[in-house]
Design a protein around this motif. Structure first.
Motif, PDB file in Angstrom:
ATOM      1  N   ARG A  96       1.065  -1.118   0.059  1.00  0.00           N
ATOM      2  CA  ARG A  96       0.099   0.145   0.120  1.00  0.00           C
ATOM      3  C   ARG A  96       0.857   1.424  -0.029  1.00  0.00           C
ATOM      4  N   MET A  98       1.657   4.892   0.386  1.00  0.00           N
ATOM      5  CA  MET A  98       1.401   6.224   1.191  1.00  0.00           C
ATOM      6  C   MET A  98      -0.001   5.796   1.961  1.00  0.00           C
ATOM      7  N   GLY A  99      -0.085   4.592   2.709  1.00  0.00           N
ATOM      8  CA  GLY A  99      -1.143   4.149   3.433  1.00  0.00           C
ATOM      9  C   GLY A  99      -2.513   4.189   2.516  1.00  0.00           C
ATOM     10  N   GLY A 100      -2.358   4.122   1.202  1.00  0.00           N
ATOM     11  CA  GLY A 100      -3.497   3.876   0.406  1.00  0.00           C
ATOM     12  C   GLY A 100      -3.745   5.234  -0.469  1.00  0.00           C
ATOM     13  N   LEU A 101      -2.908   6.216  -0.089  1.00  0.00           N
ATOM     14  CA  LEU A 101      -3.270   7.492  -0.672  1.00  0.00           C
ATOM     15  C   LEU A 101      -2.712   7.481  -2.259  1.00  0.00           C
ATOM     16  N   ARG A 116      -4.999  -1.607  -6.294  1.00  0.00           N
ATOM     17  CA  ARG A 116      -6.354  -2.002  -5.914  1.00  0.00           C
ATOM     18  C   ARG A 116      -7.119  -3.011  -6.952  1.00  0.00           C
ATOM     19  N   TYR A 130       5.730   3.229  -8.009  1.00  0.00           N
ATOM     20  CA  TYR A 130       4.704   3.737  -7.018  1.00  0.00           C
ATOM     21  C   TYR A 130       4.508   5.399  -7.752  1.00  0.00           C
ATOM     22  N   TRP A 132       2.433   8.686  -6.251  1.00  0.00           N
ATOM     23  CA  TRP A 132       1.498   9.135  -5.228  1.00  0.00           C
ATOM     24  C   TRP A 132       1.265  10.747  -5.489  1.00  0.00           C
TER      25      TRP A 132
END
Length: 132
Positions: A96, A98-101, A116, A130, A132
């Motif tokens: 995940r 950034m914690g899902g961000l 996801r 990645y 973000w």
């Protein structure tokens, strides 16, 4: 001179264009880069992408996205799996960002997917980058 990591080159071109608030980034086209651009578009990180035929390999024009206040939508990009060190994960171990961000872009047996979607389909694969 041949390029050793075209995905890292694509991410660097996007990062550089994003840092100076350019409207688009030009990237030499390939099927994998086109699939990564599709994922970035579906996740809302870019506005759109165009494939430009230049009678050779083609160019991919990636239109960057900004907020109405001209703030960057993409705040960071990081290449994970490299030619010298491939990174593969099982479906249960997809990271995940950034914690899902943020999102992780994976190359799976069913194509290039965001983290996801890969989790939902229970597919593991190579972690390309990645965002973000």
């Amino acid at each position: 001179m041949p390029m050793t990591d075209p995905i890292a080159d694509m991410l660097t071109r996007i990062r550089n264009a994003n840092m100076v608030h350019q409207d688009h980034a030009l990237v030499p086209a390939s099927k994998l880069k086109l699939e990564i651009a599709k994922v970035l578009k579906s996740q809302g990180y870019i506005q759109k992408y165009d494939l430009i035929d230049d009678k050779r390999h083609g160019q991919l024009r990636i239109h960057l996205r900004y907020t109405p206040e001209r703030e960057r939508v993409i705040t960071g990009l990081r290449r994970v799996s490299r030619p010298g060190m491939r990174v593969y994960v099982a479906a249960k171990r997809i990271p995940r960002v950034m914690g899902g961000l943020g999102i992780a872009v994976l190359s799976t047996s069913k194509g290039v997917l965001a983290d996801r979607e890969a989790r939902r389909r229970r597919l593991g694969g190579e972690v390309l980058c990645y965002v973000w």
